[in-house]
Design a protein around this motif. Structure first.
Motif, PDB file in Angstrom:
ATOM      1  N   ASP A 112       0.832  -1.207   0.000  1.00 55.69           N
ATOM      2  CA  ASP A 112       0.000   0.000   0.000  1.00 55.69           C
ATOM      3  C   ASP A 112       0.865   1.254   0.000  1.00 55.69           C
ATOM      4  OD1 ASP A 112      -2.222  -1.612   0.001  1.00 55.69           O
ATOM      5  OD2 ASP A 112      -2.639  -1.372   2.161  1.00 55.69           O
ATOM      6  N   GLU A 113       1.952   1.230   0.782  1.00 54.08           N
ATOM      7  CA  GLU A 113       2.858   2.380   0.819  1.00 54.08           C
ATOM      8  C   GLU A 113       3.516   2.585  -0.547  1.00 54.08           C
ATOM      9  OE1 GLU A 113       5.627   1.662   3.979  1.00 54.08           O
ATOM     10  OE2 GLU A 113       4.098   1.890   5.539  1.00 54.08           O
ATOM     11  N   ILE A 114       3.942   1.473  -1.166  1.00 52.57           N
ATOM     12  CA  ILE A 114       4.572   1.573  -2.481  1.00 52.57           C
ATOM     13  C   ILE A 114       3.572   2.107  -3.496  1.00 52.57           C
ATOM     14  CG2 ILE A 114       5.522   0.212  -4.390  1.00 52.57           C
ATOM     15  CD1 ILE A 114       6.824  -1.585  -2.232  1.00 52.57           C
ATOM     16  N   VAL A 115       2.334   1.630  -3.438  1.00 54.52           N
ATOM     17  CA  VAL A 115       1.302   2.106  -4.357  1.00 54.52           C
ATOM     18  C   VAL A 115       1.033   3.586  -4.113  1.00 54.52           C
ATOM     19  CG1 VAL A 115      -1.167   1.917  -4.895  1.00 54.52           C
ATOM     20  CG2 VAL A 115       0.236  -0.149  -4.745  1.00 54.52           C
ATOM     21  N   ALA A 116       0.960   3.981  -2.828  1.00 48.62           N
ATOM     22  CA  ALA A 116       0.716   5.390  -2.508  1.00 48.62           C
ATOM     23  C   ALA A 116       1.868   6.255  -3.006  1.00 48.62           C
ATOM     24  CB  ALA A 116       0.530   5.557  -0.998  1.00 48.62           C
ATOM     25  N   GLU A 117       3.107   5.792  -2.808  1.00 51.19           N
ATOM     26  CA  GLU A 117       4.262   6.548  -3.293  1.00 51.19           C
ATOM     27  C   GLU A 117       4.229   6.647  -4.818  1.00 51.19           C
ATOM     28  OE1 GLU A 117       8.001   4.990  -1.903  1.00 51.19           O
ATOM     29  OE2 GLU A 117       7.369   5.067   0.193  1.00 51.19           O
ATOM     30  N   SER A 118       3.887   5.505  -5.453  1.00 45.31           N
ATOM     31  CA  SER A 118       3.817   5.503  -6.919  1.00 45.31           C
ATOM     32  C   SER A 118       2.736   6.460  -7.406  1.00 45.31           C
ATOM     33  CB  SER A 118       3.526   4.093  -7.431  1.00 45.31           C
ATOM     34  OG  SER A 118       4.572   3.223  -7.093  1.00 45.31           O
ATOM     35  N   GLU A 119       1.576   6.429  -6.726  1.00 47.42           N
ATOM     36  CA  GLU A 119       0.501   7.341  -7.115  1.00 47.42           C
ATOM     37  C   GLU A 119       0.934   8.790  -6.931  1.00 47.42           C
ATOM     38  OE1 GLU A 119      -2.934   6.270  -4.851  1.00 47.42           O
ATOM     39  OE2 GLU A 119      -3.416   4.547  -6.129  1.00 47.42           O
ATOM     40  N   ALA A 120       1.625   9.072  -5.816  1.00 46.53           N
ATOM     41  CA  ALA A 120       2.095  10.434  -5.561  1.00 46.53           C
ATOM     42  C   ALA A 120       3.106  10.848  -6.630  1.00 46.53           C
ATOM     43  CB  ALA A 120       2.715  10.535  -4.171  1.00 46.53           C
TER      44      ALA A 120
END
Length: 169
Positions: A112-120
């Motif tokens: 989830d953190e990686i996805v959030a970072e990727s989205e950001a």
């Protein structure tokens, strides 16, 4: 008649004579010696043997009882150890499941953190690209708009000139 009686007595085995009594006395003496000197040690040996057999039988019975008791304790301990082993296995399985669930949760959080970072990052890149496009497109759009608006003015002026030229002609 006496000579005949002696002959008759010598020939008759039913009438005992002196030799018989002497042999009988010797036999009784030998029997007495055997009875008093040979039989008691044999009886003692036989009694000792019977005592040892009885002691061995008692020891065997005691050993059998001790073995039965030890076997019972062994079976009880074995049952207890199996139950403890089953409890330990169940506890280890539960701990393994808990650790696995914890690791899954951590992995999900990391994902989830990686996805959030990727989205950001994607949003930032999209904003940057959008800003770059605005910077590149706005002057082009302005130029195009000026040409279109300026071309209309020229076109409108040319049309007006054509119309005025016709009207004057």
């Amino acid at each position: 008649m006496s000579p005949r009686t002696d002959v008759a007595a010598e020939g008759n085995f039913l009438v005992p004579n002196g030799t018989f009594f002497a042999e009988l006395i010797i036999f009784l003496i030998v029997l007495g010696v055997i009875w008093f000197f040979v039989v008691p040690p044999i009886r003692k040996v036989l009694a000792d043997r019977e005592e040892r057999v009885a002691a061995t039988t008692a020891n065997n019975k005691e050993a059998k009882d001790v073995f039965a008791e030890a076997d019972e304790r062994y079976q009880t301990a074995l049952t207890k150890a199996r139950a403890e082993a089953a409890d330990i296995r169940n506890q280890a399985r539960a701990e393994g499941r808990a650790i696995l669930e914890e690791m899954r949760n951590e992995a999900q959080q990391q994902a989830d953190e990686i996805v959030a970072e990727s989205e950001a990052q994607l949003r930032a890149q999209a904003d940057q690209v959008s800003a770059e496009l605005r910077e590149a497109v706005e002057p082009l759009a302005q130029t195009l708009a000026d040409r279109v608006v300026g071309g209309d003015d020229r076109h409108a002026g040319t049309s007006a000139g054509h119309q005025t030229g016709r009207a004057t002609s």
